[in-house]
Design a protein around this motif. Structure first.
Motif, short mmCIF file in Angstrom:
data_model
loop_
_atom_site.label_atom_id
_atom_site.label_comp_id
_atom_site.label_asym_id
_atom_site.label_seq_id
_atom_site.Cartn_x
_atom_site.Cartn_y
_atom_site.Cartn_z
N CYS A 1 0.70 -1.02 0.38
CA CYS A 1 -0.21 0.27 -0.05
C CYS A 1 1.32 1.00 -0.03
N GLN B 1 -10.28 2.39 -6.96
CA GLN B 1 -11.11 1.24 -6.47
C GLN B 1 -10.60 0.12 -6.61
N ASN C 1 -8.25 -6.11 -7.21
CA ASN C 1 -8.80 -4.99 -6.14
C ASN C 1 -8.01 -4.30 -4.88
N GLN D 1 1.00 4.10 -2.88
CA GLN D 1 0.44 5.20 -2.79
C GLN D 1 1.36 6.35 -3.54
N GLY E 1 -8.29 -0.86 -3.91
CA GLY E 1 -9.63 -0.82 -2.85
C GLY E 1 -9.48 -1.14 -1.04
N LEU E 2 -8.73 -2.59 -1.42
CA LEU E 2 -7.36 -2.65 -0.63
C LEU E 2 -6.96 -1.46 0.31
N CYS E 3 -6.25 -0.57 0.14
CA CYS E 3 -5.10 0.17 -0.06
C CYS E 3 -5.75 1.35 0.23
N ARG E 4 -7.43 1.43 -0.14
CA ARG E 4 -8.09 3.18 -0.06
C ARG E 4 -6.86 3.80 -1.25
N VAL E 5 -6.56 3.47 -2.12
CA VAL E 5 -6.39 4.98 -2.88
C VAL E 5 -7.06 3.98 -4.46
N SER E 6 -7.06 5.65 -5.40
CA SER E 6 -7.83 5.48 -6.75
C SER E 6 -7.06 5.13 -7.52
#
Length: 146
Positions: A83, A136, A126, A87, A129-134
């Motif tokens: 993640c 998703q 996926n 990022q 989405g798991l890492c909360r970045v776009s």
């Protein structure tokens, strides 16, 4: 005589418009290719700065080959590092391109079979989405994956 001159002027105008349209089409194609090349270079730089998403590759490999009990223990650190690497990539399209490259590399290694390959592909799609970045979810197309 006036009719001939009018027809000549009209013909020249049509010829000029045809040349203008043709040259602008060529210019737009050339500009479009240049923009794609710049995007590709920018993505490669961002992916390289994110250590080629090595932690994501490690995480995907473990997820596809481990049982569920093993996964929880082994992959916590890898998912966090993955993640962080995702990022570091600023462009959302480049994130998906990086994940596509990781999946492609694993495919070329040839160690994964059937269900494992499918698991890796789904997990990679996926991961954002798991890492909360776009974005998703990444749509990852690979050649001869199955």
């Amino acid at each position: 005589m006036a009719k001939v001159m009018i027809l000549g002027a009209i013909s020249l105008a049509i010829l000029f418009m045809a040349i203008t349209v043709s040259s602008s089409r060529t210019i737009s194609i050339t500009v479009s290719e240049e923009v794609e090349n710049q995007q590709s270079r920018r993505c490669q730089q961002q992916i390289q700065q994110a250590q080629q998403l090595r932690s994501c590759q490690q995480y995907l490999r473990q997820r596809s080959q481990s049982s569920e009990e093993e996964e929880a223990d082994q992959s916590r650190g890898d998912i966090q590092r993955c993640c962080q690497q995702l990022q570091q990539i600023q462009d959302p399209q480049c994130r998906c391109e990086g994940l596509r490259q990781v999946v492609q590399q694993e495919q070329q290694r040839g160690e994964l079979q059937g269900r494992e390959r499918q698991q890796m592909l789904q997990t990679a799609q996926n991961l954002p989405g798991l890492c909360r970045v776009s974005p998703q979810r990444c749509e990852i197309q690979t050649r001869s994956w199955f």
